[in-house]
Design an enzyme around this catalytic site. Structure first.
Site, PDB file in Angstrom:
ATOM      1  CB  CYS A 704      -0.828   0.093   1.368  1.00  0.00           C
ATOM      2  SG  CYS A 704      -0.158  -0.001   2.853  1.00  0.00           S
ATOM      3  CG  HIS A 761      -4.635  -0.218   3.892  1.00  0.00           C
ATOM      4  ND1 HIS A 761      -3.606  -0.745   2.998  1.00  0.00           N
ATOM      5  CD2 HIS A 761      -5.506   0.476   3.023  1.00  0.00           C
ATOM      6  CE1 HIS A 761      -4.152  -1.028   1.823  1.00  0.00           C
ATOM      7  NE2 HIS A 761      -5.307  -0.348   1.703  1.00  0.00           N
ATOM      8  CG  HIS A 773      -6.567   0.338  -1.774  1.00  0.00           C
ATOM      9  ND1 HIS A 773      -6.709  -0.240  -0.478  1.00  0.00           N
ATOM     10  CD2 HIS A 773      -7.580  -0.230  -2.640  1.00  0.00           C
ATOM     11  CE1 HIS A 773      -7.679  -1.424  -0.674  1.00  0.00           C
ATOM     12  NE2 HIS A 773      -8.155  -1.149  -1.948  1.00  0.00           N
TER      13      HIS A 773
END
Length: 804
Positions: A704, A761, A773
């Site tokens: 990420c 995240h 993402h």
């Protein structure tokens, strides 16, 4: 001589030995800590008896002949009229009391133990001797005790190296060691230091053979103890191996060189590539080469088998008539090989050269091979799709080698195919099939987890159960985890035994010991924690669109392929509903259960079709619903577009005819040039694989934070920090999702963590309520609806950061 001392919270020491009536010091290999129980005389009405105020949490030290045996804390107190009893545990009990949350990546048990003890050293945990194990492991522990975490890690090591481990406290320090590694120089003998012994033996729970079967009840393996069967007869159990079915679908019009026949497995299969389970490096290279060229694993195995028959995998082999190389070329075929070697400047014995030469000949360079393949199997394109290993081996021999012995080649092909695995798991020979539809070839492969089944079967094997116990006059070195020698003719106990539990008692000036003994050196095996996939938020990543409204209707799983109205396509240029296929319109082929003109909306594929609305206008013989998954064939403009699209897995909404629902949008302001550049760079990586801990310089895989770092660096030259929690401290803080603008980086907490800011995240907002993402759960870069993402349990918005 024993001594018992108490230390209060002010470090005041009090010797209470003269008040002690009884002391019992004990241990059990299944328990983290050793226990000390003692009772003292106490009577508030008797002024001759000193009043001792001992409270929970006070420290206790216990000695024999000035040697420290125990150091721990008072946990419970029980009082009667004239006696007070106390129970204390040593420092290892703290490992039980403290629950932790960790995500360990490729750590050995010793590294895991060391890290936790270092992290909690400020709470009084001290690190002693930690035994090295050398077995790396990845696991998530949330709400698991430190002791179970440590022992789970060492249990994993035990499964790998067969060694037994234990965790214990010594003089206030936490240690780990090999269990049973110390054999005490203490012997218990009748008429000397044994009071009594007991011995028990039983075959009541014996299991000496375990049959492994597949879903159909067919035997596929077994584990057994032959000696036990000879002694006691057959005691049998049955284990069913778990299996998974996966499909591979590809365009029938694709060129051979671009075919992708490696399986696309279900989401529970961690590795979707075929491999050959062998130590023969040449055989592995041949197999991998053939898989890379688009062969089914059966065909790849058959070519391996033929190489074995011809040269025993020797690229330098030359027989008595001059036939040479892996496949024993002769005459003009050998001359062609050597010309290629000269042209490339390599030896004709070069493995890669010979494999490519074989492939060239299969694809038409050798006219006889081409002619024979055409006549027997319909050409090379049909040959490489064969899913019968025996047939593939037989025909390779008949068409390519042309030297006879084809039955042997077929049998060897089956033998090599039995060594093929996918994701480290065995493939079932009987459950592999191939269907060729209008425009697609679908290969269904059943993967049997034989390895796990064998492990389960081995665990079920159980020999004669034997146990023993001993009461005697002993030695304080006789504690759990050590080995001791016993000789007692009355019960037949003789030899080395391992101490499972020990209890040492001092009372009325007498010291006695009670031991439970085992013929085996058993470890306290603990299985705690979960794989990260189970802890990572598996949010609904599919409820989004690409700038359109969300279709009202039923959402189902789907597999997507592509076709185009080109030459050679079965059904021609017309659609089943009537009229010509028109790629300028968004249409598709769907199963018959979806009526013509129904609107469908794909999602979750990580590609350009997500969020678009397509109209059902076409059918296909194999465009069906299978195991609840709808097969959708998307109409495209060209063959090249179809091959680039490949196969996608995701979802569709089957429209119910009531239109659309509004997409919640936080900010729909016109994009500026910087925002457009960021979004363009990000969308160009849609579908790129997710790899945890991806290299900072990688452009072919991301996690990420490396994805957001890449986007900002590439689009705007802005360098962000590497990890999400550190990135989350850069830029202008945005505290509400209602304030988001395209290009903002959004930070979340998706699982329990020790990180101070809670960030685990990151994704980038792209407007219209959408975020792009690198998704751990779906293993790729994709777009999600932000509201849907946040609605999943365990997902928390921390804040966003703005850099433009």
């Amino acid at each position: 001589m024993i001594t018992l001392k108490i230390v209060d919270r002010n470090n005041k020491k009090t010797d209470i030995t003269q008040l002690v009536e009884k002391v019992t010091w004990s241990g059990d290999y299944k328990q983290a800590s050793r226990k000390l129980e003692f009772s003292i005389i106490s009577n508030k009405y008797d002024k001759k008896i000193p009043i001792v105020d001992i409270k929970e949490g006070y420290m206790v030290f216990f000695y024999e002949n000035k040697k420290e045996l125990f150091r721990g804390f008072i946990y419970s107190i029980e009082k009667t009229t004239d006696t007070t009893s106390y129970m204390a545990y040593d420092h290892a009990q703290k490992l039980v009391n403290i629950k932790v949350n960790y995500n360990f990546k490729n750590k050995t048990a010793s590294q895991i133990t060391t890290q936790m003890l270092d992290d909690y050293s400020k709470y009084g945990l001290k690190k002693g001797s930690i035994v090295s194990d050398g077995v790396s492991w990845s696991k998530v522990f949330i709400g698991v005790s430190m002791y179970d975490t440590i022992m789970s890690a060492y249990t994993n090591s035990h499964a790998s190296n067969g060694k037994e481990y234990m965790c214990y406290a010594k003089e206030g320090e936490i240690c780990t060691a090999l269990k049973g590694d110390i054999k005490l120089d203490v012997q218990f003998k009748e008429k000397e230091n044994i009071i009594s012994t007991t011995y028990k033996s039983s075959i009541e729970n014996v299991v000496n053979r375990v049959i492994i079967v597949d879903d159909s009840g067919n035997k596929i393996g077994e584990e057994k103890n032959s000696n036990s069967i000879d002694l006691y007869g057959l005691f049998q159990e049955v284990v069913k191996a778990e299996s998974q079915t996966s499909e591979t679908t590809q365009s029938a019009t694709s060129e051979i060189s671009t075919m992708a026949v490696s399986a696309s497995t279900s989401s529970t299969t961690k590795n979707n590539s075929f491999s050959l389970n062998t130590t023969n490096s040449i055989a592995k290279s041949i197999f991998d080469f053939c898989i890379g060229k688009g062969c089914t694993p059966q065909v790849a195995a058959s070519i391996v088998a033929n190489a074995e028959c011809e040269s025993s995998f020797n690229t330098s082999s030359v027989n008595s008539i001059g036939a040479s190389g892996l496949f024993q070329w002769l005459g003009v075929r050998l001359a062609s090989l050597k010309r290629k070697a000269t042209k490339k400047g390599v030896s004709w014995t070069n493995l890669n050269l010979q494999l490519q030469h074989m492939w060239d000949e299969l694809n038409g360079e050798d006219s006889t091979t081409k002619s024979l393949l055409n006549s027997k199997v319909g050409g090379v394109s049909k040959f490489i799709k064969l899913t019968d290993a025996y047939k593939a081996g037989y025909y390779f021999g008949a068409c390519f080698e042309r030297g006879g012995g084809n039955t042997l080649r077929g049998n060897k092909s089956n033998a090599w195919y039995s060594k093929v695995t996918i994701g480290g798991k065995k493939i079932s020979n009987s459950n592999t099939s191939t269907d060729v539809t209008d425009n697609n070839q679908t290969t269904t492969t059943t993967v049997i987890d034989l390895e796990s089944a064998r492990k389960e079967a081995k665990k079920k094997l159980n020999d004669r159960e034997r146990s023993a116990s001993l009461d005697g006059y002993g030695d304080t070195t006789c504690i759990t985890g050590y080995g001791v020698t016993v000789t007692d003719s009355s019960t037949g106990l003789k030899g080395l035994f391992y101490i499972d539990t020990d209890s040492h008692t001092w009372e009325n000036g007498e010291y006695k010991i009670a031991l439970n003994l085992n013929y085996k050196n058993l470890m306290n095996e603990v299985e705690a924690g979960e794989d990260e996939e189970k802890q990572e938020t598996t949010y609904n990543d599919n409820n989004y669109n690409d700038g359109e409204k969300i279709l009202n209707g039923k959402k189902v799983k789907a597999i997507f392929t592509a076709y185009w109205p080109g030459p050679g396509i079965e059904g021609g240029i017309y659609q089943s509903m009537g009229g010509k296929l028109d790629p300028s319109k968004r249409t598709c082929a769907a199963p018959k259960s979806i009526p013509f003109r129904t609107k469908i909306q794909p999602s979750g594929t990580g590609s350009f079709i997500d969020g678009k609305t397509y109209t059902v206008t076409d059918r296909g013989g194999k465009i069906v619903v299978k195991n609840g998954v709808y097969h959708i064939d998307i109409l495209m403009r060209t063959d090249k577009e179809c091959r680039a699209f490949g196969i996608k897995h995701g979802y569709i909404i089957i429209g119910d005819g009531t239109g659309y629902k509004e997409v919640p949008a936080t900010s729909n302001l016109p994009l500026n040039k910087k925002q457009e550049k960021l979004i363009s760079v990000a969308k160009a990586k849609l579908g790129t694989p997710y790899v945890w801990g991806a290299s900072i310089n990688s452009t072919t895989s991301f996690d990420c934070s490396s994805f957001t770092r890449y986007v900002y660096k590439t689009a705007l030259g802005i360098t962000l920090q590497r990890t999400s929690n550190v990135q989350g401290e850069q830029g202008k803080k945005i505290t509400s999702t209602s304030q988001l603008q395209a290009g903002d980086l959004i930070y979340f907490n998706t699982y329990s963590t020790d990180r101070a800011n809670g960030i685990t995240h990151v994704g980038m907002y792209i407007g219209n309520g959408q975020m792009i993402h690198a998704s751990y759960s779906y293993k790729k870069v994709m777009i999600v609806n932000l509201k849907s993402y946040l609605s999943y349990r365990g997902t928390k918005f921390i804040w966003a950061r703005r850099h433009i």
